[in-house]
Scaffold this motif. Structure first.
Motif, short mmCIF file in Angstrom:
data_model
loop_
_atom_site.label_atom_id
_atom_site.label_comp_id
_atom_site.label_asym_id
_atom_site.label_seq_id
_atom_site.Cartn_x
_atom_site.Cartn_y
_atom_site.Cartn_z
N ARG A 89 0.82 -1.21 0.00
CA ARG A 89 0.00 0.00 0.00
C ARG A 89 0.86 1.27 0.00
O ARG A 89 0.47 2.29 -0.55
N ARG A 90 2.02 1.20 0.62
CA ARG A 90 2.86 2.40 0.75
C ARG A 90 3.68 2.68 -0.51
O ARG A 90 4.21 3.78 -0.65
N PHE A 91 3.80 1.71 -1.39
CA PHE A 91 4.44 1.97 -2.68
C PHE A 91 3.36 2.44 -3.64
O PHE A 91 2.58 1.64 -4.17
N GLN A 92 3.29 3.76 -3.83
CA GLN A 92 2.17 4.35 -4.57
C GLN A 92 2.16 3.97 -6.04
O GLN A 92 1.12 3.96 -6.68
N LYS A 93 3.34 3.71 -6.61
CA LYS A 93 3.44 3.26 -7.99
C LYS A 93 3.95 1.82 -7.98
O LYS A 93 4.97 1.52 -7.37
N ARG A 94 3.24 0.95 -8.66
CA ARG A 94 3.67 -0.46 -8.75
C ARG A 94 3.75 -0.82 -10.22
O ARG A 94 2.73 -0.88 -10.91
N ILE A 95 4.95 -1.04 -10.69
CA ILE A 95 5.20 -1.17 -12.13
C ILE A 95 5.73 -2.57 -12.44
O ILE A 95 6.74 -3.00 -11.88
N TYR A 96 5.05 -3.25 -13.32
CA TYR A 96 5.48 -4.58 -13.77
C TYR A 96 6.36 -4.41 -15.01
O TYR A 96 5.94 -3.84 -16.01
N ILE A 97 7.59 -4.89 -14.92
CA ILE A 97 8.50 -4.86 -16.06
C ILE A 97 8.59 -6.26 -16.63
O ILE A 97 9.22 -7.14 -16.04
N PRO A 98 7.95 -6.54 -17.76
CA PRO A 98 7.93 -7.88 -18.33
C PRO A 98 9.27 -8.23 -18.97
O PRO A 98 10.15 -7.36 -19.11
N PRO A 99 9.45 -9.48 -19.37
CA PRO A 99 10.68 -9.84 -20.09
C PRO A 99 10.84 -8.98 -21.33
O PRO A 99 9.85 -8.52 -21.91
N PRO A 100 12.06 -8.71 -21.77
CA PRO A 100 12.28 -7.82 -22.92
C PRO A 100 11.65 -8.37 -24.20
O PRO A 100 11.66 -9.58 -24.44
N ASN A 101 11.10 -7.47 -25.00
CA ASN A 101 10.53 -7.88 -26.28
C ASN A 101 11.64 -8.07 -27.33
O ASN A 101 12.82 -7.90 -27.02
N ARG A 102 11.26 -8.40 -28.55
CA ARG A 102 12.26 -8.71 -29.57
C ARG A 102 13.20 -7.53 -29.81
O ARG A 102 14.42 -7.70 -29.93
N SER A 103 12.65 -6.34 -29.88
CA SER A 103 13.46 -5.15 -30.13
C SER A 103 14.48 -4.94 -29.01
O SER A 103 15.65 -4.63 -29.26
N ALA A 104 14.03 -5.11 -27.77
CA ALA A 104 14.93 -4.94 -26.62
C ALA A 104 16.00 -6.02 -26.60
O ALA A 104 17.17 -5.75 -26.29
N ARG A 105 15.60 -7.25 -26.95
CA ARG A 105 16.59 -8.34 -26.97
C ARG A 105 17.65 -8.09 -28.05
O ARG A 105 18.83 -8.39 -27.84
#
Length: 204
Positions: A89-105
């Motif tokens: 609750r105290r972490f106001q932003k909760r961001i899911y970073i998925p595995p890198p996509n093809r471009s990132a890889r």
């Protein structure tokens, strides 16, 4: 700390130092492996409970809207489902970073092979396509393993005794062979758990 009360005092000192530093510019407290500190524990001893409570108290002070100091707490975890609800609750932003996509890889392959000798036949775009679901760490491991393979060849051939000898250039088969022995470190079941947790707790 093994000394009674010392650990929570250290937490208080950390936040005090961050607030002082934030007088001129923003201050960031980064906590890696967040679940080890703020996860759900069933057999806590008194010291652990006091440290966690001190963190909650300090974070409440940062979240206070009357507080104009720019102090930010950022946490990273591979096990968000292990976090205790008061901390979530105290972490106001909760961001899911998925595995890198093809471009990132592809960009990762370019980065991790920048200092390696590659033959003309190495197609990094094809490697990026072949590594769907692989993490950044997995991609680095593939490049390192392929290089270790050619290094091992040099030593096994006996040519390493020649100071002028160098490992041959990496070819596409080196990478493909390594991939045959590797699977993504993140399983499909784990990705489902991430999606489920984020659907429940997301806040952007």
């Amino acid at each position: 700390s093994k000394w009674l009360g010392e650990a929570e005092r250290n937490v208080a000192k950390l936040f005090t130092s961050a607030r002082k530093s934030a007088g001129e510019s923003p201050s960031i407290i980064f906590i890696d492996e967040l679940d080890s500190l703020m996860g759900v524990h069933h057999n806590e001893v008194g010291g652990e409970t006091r440290v966690r409570n001190q963190f909650l108290k300090e974070m409440d002070g940062i979240i206070d809207k009357k507080n104009k100091l720019h102090v930010y707490v950022i946490g990273a975890t591979n096990k968000p489902w292990s976090l205790d609800l008061p901390f979530i609750r105290r972490f106001q932003k909760r961001i899911y970073i998925p595995p890198p996509n093809r471009s990132a890889r592809l960009e990762m392959f370019k980065l991790f092979t920048k200092e390696l000798r590659l033959s003309l036949g190495v197609d990094l775009e094809e490697l990026a396509q072949m590594t769907e679901g692989f993490s950044g760490s997995d991609t680095l491991d593939i490049c390192q393993s392929a290089q270790l393979k050619v290094n091992r060849e040099l030593f096994e051939s006996g040519q390493a005794k020649n100071k002028q000898a160098e490992p041959r250039a990496l070819n596409m088969n080196d990478f493909v062979g390594t991939l045959k022995e590797r699977k993504p470190s993140i399983s499909p079941d784990t990705l489902i758990l991430y999606d489920k947790w984020f659907d429940t707790f997301k806040a952007l």
